[in-house]
Motif scaffolding. Structure first.
Motif, PDB file in Angstrom:
ATOM      1  N   ARG A   1      -7.894   8.933 -13.093  1.00  8.97           N
ATOM      2  CA  ARG A   1      -6.581   9.554 -12.974  1.00  8.97           C
ATOM      3  C   ARG A   1      -6.326   9.841 -11.494  1.00  8.97           C
ATOM      4  N   LYS A   2      -5.452   9.053 -10.889  1.00  9.87           N
ATOM      5  CA  LYS A   2      -5.192   9.122  -9.455  1.00  9.87           C
ATOM      6  C   LYS A   2      -6.500   8.880  -8.710  1.00  9.87           C
ATOM      7  N   ASP A   3      -6.984   9.853  -7.945  1.00  9.86           N
ATOM      8  CA  ASP A   3      -8.216   9.651  -7.196  1.00  9.86           C
ATOM      9  C   ASP A   3      -9.406  10.353  -7.843  1.00  9.86           C
ATOM     10  N   VAL A   4      -9.299  10.675  -9.143  1.00  6.22           N
ATOM     11  CA  VAL A   4     -10.373  11.356  -9.851  1.00  6.22           C
ATOM     12  C   VAL A   4     -10.897  10.459 -10.973  1.00  6.22           C
ATOM     13  N   MET A   5     -12.208  10.276 -11.022  1.00  8.60           N
ATOM     14  CA  MET A   5     -12.840   9.537 -12.100  1.00  8.60           C
ATOM     15  C   MET A   5     -13.481  10.532 -13.055  1.00  8.60           C
ATOM     16  N   MET A   6     -13.012  10.579 -14.311  1.00 11.34           N
ATOM     17  CA  MET A   6     -13.582  11.463 -15.327  1.00 11.34           C
ATOM     18  C   MET A   6     -14.573  10.660 -16.147  1.00 11.34           C
ATOM     19  N   ILE A   7     -15.834  11.020 -16.044  1.00 16.15           N
ATOM     20  CA  ILE A   7     -16.906  10.297 -16.706  1.00 16.15           C
ATOM     21  C   ILE A   7     -17.164  10.892 -18.086  1.00 16.15           C
ATOM     22  N   SER A   8     -17.360  10.016 -19.097  1.00 19.18           N
ATOM     23  CA  SER A   8     -17.597  10.468 -20.473  1.00 19.18           C
ATOM     24  C   SER A   8     -16.615  11.562 -20.859  1.00 19.18           C
ATOM     25  N   PRO A   9     -15.323  11.276 -20.878  1.00 23.66           N
ATOM     26  CA  PRO A   9     -14.311  12.323 -21.062  1.00 23.66           C
ATOM     27  C   PRO A   9     -14.321  12.988 -22.436  1.00 23.66           C
ATOM     28  N   GLY A  10     -14.964  12.381 -23.422  1.00 28.84           N
ATOM     29  CA  GLY A  10     -15.053  13.024 -24.730  1.00 28.84           C
ATOM     30  C   GLY A  10     -13.790  12.840 -25.565  1.00 28.84           C
ATOM     31  N   PRO A  11     -13.815  13.356 -26.805  1.00 30.77           N
ATOM     32  CA  PRO A  11     -12.716  13.109 -27.742  1.00 30.77           C
ATOM     33  C   PRO A  11     -11.466  13.932 -27.510  1.00 30.77           C
ATOM     34  N   TYR A  12     -11.509  14.881 -26.555  1.00 29.83           N
ATOM     35  CA  TYR A  12     -10.356  15.764 -26.369  1.00 29.83           C
ATOM     36  C   TYR A  12      -9.599  15.487 -25.077  1.00 29.83           C
ATOM     37  N   ALA A  13      -9.941  14.392 -24.383  1.00 30.55           N
ATOM     38  CA  ALA A  13      -9.211  14.020 -23.167  1.00 30.55           C
ATOM     39  C   ALA A  13      -7.895  13.334 -23.540  1.00 30.55           C
ATOM     40  N   GLN A  14      -6.818  13.729 -22.883  1.00 31.11           N
ATOM     41  CA  GLN A  14      -5.509  13.154 -23.170  1.00 31.11           C
ATOM     42  C   GLN A  14      -5.267  11.883 -22.362  1.00 31.11           C
TER      43      GLN A  14
ATOM     44  N   THR B   1       3.302   3.213 -24.392  1.00 32.04           N
ATOM     45  CA  THR B   1       2.461   3.540 -25.534  1.00 32.04           C
ATOM     46  C   THR B   1       3.015   4.753 -26.268  1.00 32.04           C
ATOM     47  N   PRO B   2       2.968   4.759 -27.589  1.00 29.04           N
ATOM     48  CA  PRO B   2       3.437   5.929 -28.351  1.00 29.04           C
ATOM     49  C   PRO B   2       2.415   7.067 -28.350  1.00 29.04           C
ATOM     50  N   TYR B   3       1.263   6.854 -27.718  1.00 30.53           N
ATOM     51  CA  TYR B   3       0.203   7.854 -27.761  1.00 30.53           C
ATOM     52  C   TYR B   3       0.063   8.608 -26.441  1.00 30.53           C
ATOM     53  N   LEU B   4       1.095   8.580 -25.613  1.00 31.90           N
ATOM     54  CA  LEU B   4       1.063   9.290 -24.341  1.00 31.90           C
ATOM     55  C   LEU B   4       0.841  10.790 -24.580  1.00 31.90           C
ATOM     56  N   ASN B   5      -0.054  11.388 -23.792  1.00 34.06           N
ATOM     57  CA  ASN B   5      -0.377  12.816 -23.859  1.00 34.06           C
ATOM     58  C   ASN B   5      -1.062  13.224 -25.164  1.00 34.06           C
ATOM     59  N   GLN B   6      -1.643  12.252 -25.866  1.00 35.36           N
ATOM     60  CA  GLN B   6      -2.451  12.549 -27.035  1.00 35.36           C
ATOM     61  C   GLN B   6      -3.910  12.256 -26.723  1.00 35.36           C
ATOM     62  N   THR B   7      -4.819  12.837 -27.494  1.00 30.46           N
ATOM     63  CA  THR B   7      -6.251  12.656 -27.246  1.00 30.46           C
ATOM     64  C   THR B   7      -6.809  11.524 -28.097  1.00 30.46           C
ATOM     65  N   THR B   8      -7.991  11.051 -27.705  1.00 27.32           N
ATOM     66  CA  THR B   8      -8.644   9.991 -28.474  1.00 27.32           C
ATOM     67  C   THR B   8      -8.957  10.474 -29.888  1.00 27.32           C
ATOM     68  N   SER B   9      -9.256  11.772 -30.014  1.00 23.33           N
ATOM     69  CA  SER B   9      -9.543  12.324 -31.330  1.00 23.33           C
ATOM     70  C   SER B   9      -8.282  12.358 -32.204  1.00 23.33           C
ATOM     71  N   GLU B  10      -7.164  12.757 -31.628  1.00 24.71           N
ATOM     72  CA  GLU B  10      -5.913  12.874 -32.387  1.00 24.71           C
ATOM     73  C   GLU B  10      -5.438  11.520 -32.910  1.00 24.71           C
ATOM     74  N   ILE B  11      -5.647  10.461 -32.142  1.00 25.74           N
ATOM     75  CA  ILE B  11      -5.141   9.147 -32.559  1.00 25.74           C
ATOM     76  C   ILE B  11      -6.222   8.293 -33.210  1.00 25.74           C
ATOM     77  N   ASN B  12      -7.424   8.875 -33.432  1.00 25.09           N
ATOM     78  CA  ASN B  12      -8.527   8.123 -34.043  1.00 25.09           C
ATOM     79  C   ASN B  12      -8.777   6.805 -33.305  1.00 25.09           C
ATOM     80  N   PHE B  13      -8.920   6.925 -31.983  1.00 24.00           N
ATOM     81  CA  PHE B  13      -9.026   5.728 -31.127  1.00 24.00           C
ATOM     82  C   PHE B  13     -10.170   4.819 -31.570  1.00 24.00           C
ATOM     83  N   TRP B  14     -11.355   5.367 -31.757  1.00 23.16           N
ATOM     84  CA  TRP B  14     -12.498   4.528 -32.109  1.00 23.16           C
ATOM     85  C   TRP B  14     -12.307   3.888 -33.484  1.00 23.16           C
ATOM     86  N   HIS B  15     -11.770   4.643 -34.425  1.00 29.67           N
ATOM     87  CA  HIS B  15     -11.566   4.117 -35.779  1.00 29.67           C
ATOM     88  C   HIS B  15     -10.658   2.889 -35.758  1.00 29.67           C
ATOM     89  N   HIS B  16      -9.628   2.912 -34.919  1.00 31.04           N
ATOM     90  CA  HIS B  16      -8.667   1.806 -34.879  1.00 31.04           C
ATOM     91  C   HIS B  16      -9.108   0.651 -33.988  1.00 31.04           C
TER      92      HIS B  16
END
Length: 215
Positions: A170-183, A145-160
């Motif tokens: 991520r590995k053995d960690v589940m991040m719940i509701s990570p928000g728009p700034y998670a990479q 993916t060309p969006y590696l290490n970018q956030t949902t906000s930076e790539i306008n994930f929902w808009h697209h």
């Protein structure tokens, strides 16, 4: 021995919630100027970037106002209280997950255990179901993916994609509701909700150079 899955909120969300809680407890009052970003980073033992993300959340919610050269000012007590309540609701997922761990048979395979956690997660995200009746989808983040290490906000994930990210494993960690700034990081498993065509749209968006969606 079964490997336990840790469930945690991103650090910047924890910091945002802590600042909001201080506003709700009247430690900070509307109009007050709180610490500079560097001071907050030292106070919480994190990087300036982590503090920036926390302030962005609070600014997006209208809780604080951040202006270059004048620092961060408290803007709304009511919105701070509302955010703290929402954050506490999300934290109950972690408690339910801990209760689930105690009841799961230690002889179950790791995948069975994970599916139980995911089922519990979906129960807690019922508000998303009220907006969208479909089950969650998942997709693995690879280096294609060309969006590696970018956030949902930076790539306008929902808009697209018109899809809502509800969790990132991520590995053995589940991040719940990570928000728009998670990479998005390599080997992350992304869980999202949307309509019946969401998986195809998300795949096409994340992997525009790959012709076919994997079965």
């Amino acid at each position: 021995m079964q490997k336990k899955m840790k469930v945690q909120m991103p650090r910047y969300q924890q910091i945002a919630a802590d600042i909001a809680a201080k506003i709700a407890d009247h430690e900070y009052k509307v109009g007050d100027r709180i610490y500079a970003r560097s001071s907050l980073a030292g106070k919480y033992g994190v990087s300036s970037e982590t503090v920036r993300r926390a302030i962005c959340i609070l600014a997006d919610l209208g809780i604080v106002e951040s202006e270059k050269g004048s620092g961060v000012h408290i803007r709304s007590y009511e919105k701070a209280v509302e955010y703290v309540k929402q954050f506490e609701d999300i934290k109950t997922i972690s408690q339910i997950k801990e209760d689930l761990e105690q009841s799961v048979n230690r002889q179950l395979e790791e995948m069975e255990y994970f599916q139980s956690c995911l089922s519990d997660l979906m129960f807690q995200t019922e508000r998303f179901r009220s907006l969208n009746p479909f089950s969650p989808f998942q997709i693995t983040i690879t280096d294609k993916t060309p969006y590696l290490n970018q956030t949902t906000s930076e790539i306008n994930f929902w808009h697209h994609t018109a899809a809502t990210v509800v969790a990132i494993k991520r590995k053995d960690v589940m991040m719940i509701s990570p928000g728009p700034y998670a990479q998005f990081q390599k080997d992350d498993i992304l869980y999202f909700m949307g309509d019946e065509e969401s998986l195809e749209r998300v795949y096409s968006f994340l992997y525009p150079e790959l012709p076919n969606q994997p079965l």
